[in-house]
Design an enzyme around this catalytic site. Structure first.
Site, PDB file in Angstrom:
ATOM      1  N   LYS A 195       0.839  -1.202   0.000  1.00 13.76           N
ATOM      2  CA  LYS A 195       0.000   0.000   0.000  1.00 13.76           C
ATOM      3  C   LYS A 195       0.880   1.260   0.000  1.00 13.76           C
ATOM      4  O   LYS A 195       0.601   2.232  -0.710  1.00 13.76           O
ATOM      5  CB  LYS A 195      -0.943  -0.025   1.217  1.00 13.76           C
TER       6      LYS A 195
ATOM      7  N   ASP B 122     -10.882   2.794   4.329  1.00 13.04           N
ATOM      8  CA  ASP B 122     -11.240   1.366   4.275  1.00 13.04           C
ATOM      9  C   ASP B 122     -12.763   1.173   4.253  1.00 13.04           C
ATOM     10  O   ASP B 122     -13.240   0.070   3.984  1.00 13.04           O
ATOM     11  CB  ASP B 122     -10.705   0.657   5.524  1.00 13.04           C
TER      12      ASP B 122
ATOM     13  N   GLN C  83      -4.448  -1.728   9.625  1.00 13.78           N
ATOM     14  CA  GLN C  83      -4.433  -3.057   9.009  1.00 13.78           C
ATOM     15  C   GLN C  83      -5.078  -4.081   9.951  1.00 13.78           C
ATOM     16  O   GLN C  83      -4.784  -4.130  11.151  1.00 13.78           O
ATOM     17  CB  GLN C  83      -2.980  -3.448   8.671  1.00 13.78           C
TER      18      GLN C  83
HETATM   19  N1  GUN Z   1      -6.979  -7.028   6.057  1.00 15.71           N
HETATM   20  C1  GUN Z   1      -7.343  -7.730   4.954  1.00 15.71           C
HETATM   21  N2  GUN Z   1      -7.904  -6.918   4.030  1.00 15.71           N
HETATM   22  C2  GUN Z   1      -7.897  -5.675   4.566  1.00 15.71           C
HETATM   23  C3  GUN Z   1      -8.348  -4.408   4.084  1.00 15.71           C
HETATM   24  O1  GUN Z   1      -8.882  -4.252   2.979  1.00 15.71           O
HETATM   25  N3  GUN Z   1      -8.133  -3.361   4.933  1.00 15.71           N
HETATM   26  C4  GUN Z   1      -7.553  -3.508   6.154  1.00 15.71           C
HETATM   27  N4  GUN Z   1      -7.419  -2.429   6.914  1.00 15.71           N
HETATM   28  N5  GUN Z   1      -7.151  -4.665   6.636  1.00 15.71           N
HETATM   29  C5  GUN Z   1      -7.308  -5.746   5.842  1.00 15.71           C
END
Ligand code: GUN
Length: 292
Positions: free
Chosen positions: A54, A121, A98
């Site tokens: 990211k 998110d 995350q």
């Molecule tokens: N863990 C797995 N997929 C995601 C996501 O799209 N966002 C976040 N913050 N954590 C994740």
């Protein structure tokens, strides 16, 4: 192979190219570079990899990223205090915590602490609540389900009026995917661990989104001829012919299903690249919302 392959890598690249162009235009107009803060609590190797990807995407698209690693024994208060600092920081447009968090932390409270205008998110209860309600608009839509819908639209799959089956009801993928499909006027069934006669339910589907976390779960003889199959799964399958000893496969038995389906996403190279592309799109949108 009868199915048309949905090239997630190419579709994601197009999304990212559009975001990069919009970022460049913003900066040329004297506006700020969009900034994404990533919060990683603990040392999960998979989570650390996703966060690195990211951050790299931000750099590639001309955006800022600010990484905040926290030790795995961080307290609820420490994590929430960091989120509140990021809420107050004008250089931070988007905040990504995350998931999953270590077990001792209250995920819902952490997500609730994020300013909804920075909730890139789309996991804040207000954004999810708006997604679930008629006539309401979430500020952001969760990135992986958003990417699944984008893949269907870019491939010319008609969602309105379709029978859609979502396998899995997670907060990150299954549930928001089902809500998005309802908003697109599909008729939606959510399959989960207590669903009876899953093959029969899947056989009625024009669209399948598989996010159940079971390797090669969806079989060829479960699929309606011509159906569109979106495979969100990422599973490691032992493979002695590979140097690393395994290969990645999805929640769909690709070799069987590709002979029956009309459209199918590969793993890797299908949904995976879309999650980050949609996160970048959401981060740009956050900056635009905060301009106002
Ligand atoms: N863990 C797995 N997929 C995601 C996501 O799209 N966002 C976040 N913050 N954590 C994740």
């Amino acid at each position: 192979m009868s199915a048309q392959l949905i090239d997630g890598k190419a579709i994601a690249q197009k999304v990212k190219d559009d975001v990069a162009a919009a970022v460049a235009a913003r900066v040329a107009a004297g506006k700020s570079k969009p900034g994404l803060a990533t919060v990683l609590v603990g040392e999960r190797v998979d989570s650390a990899t996703y966060v690195r990807m990211k951050q790299k995407a931000c750099a590639d698209l001309g955006m800022e990223s600010f990484h905040h690693p926290l030790p795995s024994d961080s307290t609820q208060e420490e994590v929430e205090n960091l989120v509140r600092e990021l809420n107050a920081d004008p250089t931070v447009n988007g905040i990504l915590v995350q998931l999953p968090l270590p077990d001792h932390l209250d995920e819902e409270k952490v997500l609730q602490a994020i300013d909804i205008t920075k909730d890139v998110d789309g996991f804040h209860p207000i954004n999810i609540g708006r997604l679930a309600q008629k006539g309401r608009e979430p500020l952001f839509v969760p990135c992986t389900p958003f990417g699944c819908i984008h893949l269907l639209k870019e491939s010319g799959v008609k969602i309105e009026g379709a029978n859609a089956v979502v396998l899995g009801r997670s907060n990150i993928v299954g549930m928001p995917a089902a809500l998005l499909l309802v908003r697109e006027n599909a008729t939606v069934t959510v399959v989960h661990s207590r669903t009876q006669n899953i093959p029969e339910v899947v056989r009625r589907a024009d669209i399948v989104i598989a996010a159940i976390g079971k390797m090669e779960f969806v079989r060829g003889d479960w699929v309606k001829p011509g159906a569109a199959i979106i495979d969100v799964g990422i599973n490691s399958k032992p493979d002695a012919t590979r140097k690393r000893g395994y290969r990645l496969v999805g929640d769909v038995n690709f070799d069987e299903v590709k002979e029956v389906a009309g459209y199918i996403t590969p793993v890797p190279g299908g949904v995976g690249p879309m999650t980050i592309a949609m996160l970048m799109k959401n981060t740009l949108r956050a900056a635009e919302i905060q301009d106002q």
